[in-house]
Write an enzyme that holds these catalytic residues in place. Structure first.
Site, PDB file in Angstrom:
ATOM      1  N   CYS A 341      36.510  53.691  71.737  1.00 39.34           N
ATOM      2  CA  CYS A 341      37.542  52.854  72.347  1.00 39.34           C
ATOM      3  C   CYS A 341      37.837  51.628  71.471  1.00 39.34           C
ATOM      4  CB  CYS A 341      37.150  52.465  73.769  1.00 39.34           C
ATOM      5  SG  CYS A 341      38.557  51.925  74.773  1.00 39.34           S
ATOM      6  N   HIS A 442      35.282  57.545  76.525  1.00 38.23           N
ATOM      7  CA  HIS A 442      34.046  57.048  77.115  1.00 38.23           C
ATOM      8  C   HIS A 442      33.312  58.203  77.797  1.00 38.23           C
ATOM      9  CE1 HIS A 442      34.813  52.786  76.514  1.00 38.23           C
ATOM     10  NE2 HIS A 442      36.015  52.920  77.031  1.00 38.23           N
TER      11      HIS A 442
END
Length: 500
Positions: A341, A442
């Site tokens: 991310c 994630h």
């Protein structure tokens, strides 16, 4: 405000004498225990301040702690369980997420002025949960005795009063001063608020509990309230932590060389979703270290750049502290690097913020480890995703502002489904035979096959994950936690308190 719901589920509040005293764990234990008693139960936290968030099945964002508690209750997470999420972007500002969607970036003062409006939304969310579940376990935030915040409280005693919920106060004996914690908290409350406190749970006790019997007697005599039990310190149960306090004050580590199995996670100032790495922490034969102070990386098998709630700030921090140079030296020496991310965004050539999403508009030079460019922009992407890597399936979730364009290299993952909808898209970037990797995904280590494939890519091919992984393992941990809780807590007294 009075709760107008006449026929609705009961409520029990779990508040604390301070932050990180065990509120989330006690709430999780209660959720699992009551569900095993065939009482439909849901967690609730009116306002959560955390950069550790997740995505619901309908693609909305909420705090990870309430997702964990929903898992323990055996139900799908819903934003009603955490209607307001504050994601800190600075010491005085935060992104405000309401019912799963970004509302605004707000200063502390601006948010404070709107609390009555947010309280009404939180009450409505609680009412909706009470219509569906027999019991709602309400978690508080920080200390419930912050006298300067009480007039505009929306998460602690004001919420318990609205819900008509008895309060269990959790204190942490490991921090020291447990008697002062409890008595001092009560002394800060008005008489009507003290009456809401039904009793106490003492958390994190070390040693022989029988030596604390006089302490229990003193507390009960002094306060006139029951000690429901003392939870001993444990290390045989692994539950995701809510707050980043568990990775505070990290120190330099020393390992002998890359023949060892050490993996380093750079502890960024605005680190988010650090629970991505819980599956790695539980693996035999893998040593995972969070490191913050600059040190040489050559001894580590791999380095991970985690998520960040303020990519540009943390990227500048990497440059100013010398980390950027050290990370690039590590890459030049053949080291394996994974960015997730915000960490993925930092690994590119530039991070552009033309609209000032993270502050002043502008561009920050990246680490140039991957041939990608990131543009920060709204709206926020929040998806539950199914993906594959080299034919191995996995699941994960995305929470990010912005889009990253891959200019060269190969995609890392093939994404086949987002929020239940079939799709065909690519995620991330892979360079130099999977040595330098970046992804928005994630939770990727919750998939055993993906974890093993990555470990193999960094030279740890002899480390195997159990077939039971991710939620399957977490589910067993919730059972262990509930059993441990029942062993040490007077659960019968709590049930009587609720008239269950």
């Amino acid at each position: 405000m009075k709760n107008k719901a006449l026929k609705s589920g009961k409520c029990l509040a779990v508040f604390g004498t301070g932050s990180d005293v065990g509120k989330s764990i006690v709430t999780t234990a209660l959720c699992r225990f009551f569900v095993k008693q065939e009482i439909s139960t849901a967690p609730f936290k009116a306002q959560n301040m955390s950069n550790n968030s997740g995505v619901t099945p309908d693609g909305l964002e909420m705090g990870r702690a309430q997702i964990v508690q929903a898992e323990a209750a055996g139900i799908a997470p819903h934003v009603y369980m955490n209607p307001i999420l504050l994601k800190p972007t600075s010491d005085t500002g935060a992104q405000v997420v309401v019912l799963g969607n970004v509302l605004e970036d707000s200063s502390a003062m601006e948010y404070h002025s709107k609390k009555n409006e947010f309280f009404s939304q939180a009450c409505s969310a609680l009412d909706s949960l009470r219509e569906k579940y027999e019991l709602v376990v309400i978690e508080g935030a920080g200390s419930c005795a912050e006298v300067n915040l009480m007039p505009n409280d929306i998460v602690n005693l004001r919420m318990a009063e609205y819900a008509g919920a008895p309060v269990i106060l959790v204190a942490d004996i490991h921090k020291g001063g447990v008697f002062a914690q409890i008595v001092g908290t009560l002394e800060c409350l008005a008489e009507t608020q003290r009456e809401m406190i039904a009793g106490f749970i003492i958390n994190r006790f070390r040693g022989d509990k029988s030596l604390f019997s006089d302490g229990i007697s003193w507390i009960e005599k002094k306060t006139g309230k029951k000690v429901f039990g003392v939870l001993p310190w444990y290390d045989h149960i692994r539950i995701e932590a809510e707050d980043s306090v568990v990775i505070e004050n990290v120190k330099k580590v020393a390992i002998k060389g890359r023949s060892q199995k050490g993996i380093a996670v750079i502890r960024l100032p605005h680190i988010s979703n650090f629970t991505d790495f819980d599956p790695l922490l539980s693996l035999n034969g893998v040593e995972l270290f969070f490191i913050e102070a600059l040190q040489e990386l050559s001894s580590f098998k791999a380095v991970i750049l985690p998520g960040s709630k303020n990519t540009q700030f943390d990227l500048k921090w990497l440059h100013s502290t010398g980390w950027a140079k050290e990370i690039k030296n590590y890459a030049d020496q053949g080291g394996h690097i994974l960015g997730i991310c915000g960490g993925y965004q930092m690994m590119g050539r530039h991070v552009h913020d033309p609209d000032g999403i993270e502050g002043k508009p502008g561009t920050t030079g990246g680490l140039s480890l991957l041939p990608v460019e990131t543009f920060l922009k709204a709206p926020k992407t929040t998806t539950l995703s199914c993906f594959s890597w080299k034919g191995i399936p996995g699941t994960g979730y995305e929470i990010h502002m912005g889009k990253t364009n891959r200019l060269e290299g190969d995609p890392l993952f093939s994404v086949s489904k987002q929020n239940g909808i079939t799709c065909s898209r690519e995620d991330g970037c892979s360079l130099d035979a999977s040595r330098i990797l970046g992804t928005y995904m994630h939770g990727l280590f919750d998939s055993p096959g993906i974890t093993e494939l990555w470990l193999e890519s960094i030279g740890l091919d002899n480390v195997k994950t159990a077939q039971a992984h991710g939620l399957t393992v977490r589910d067993k941990e919730y059972d262990l936690l509930a059993a441990y809780f029942e062993k040490h807590i007077d659960i019968k007294a709590i049930k009587e308190l609720l008239k269950l």
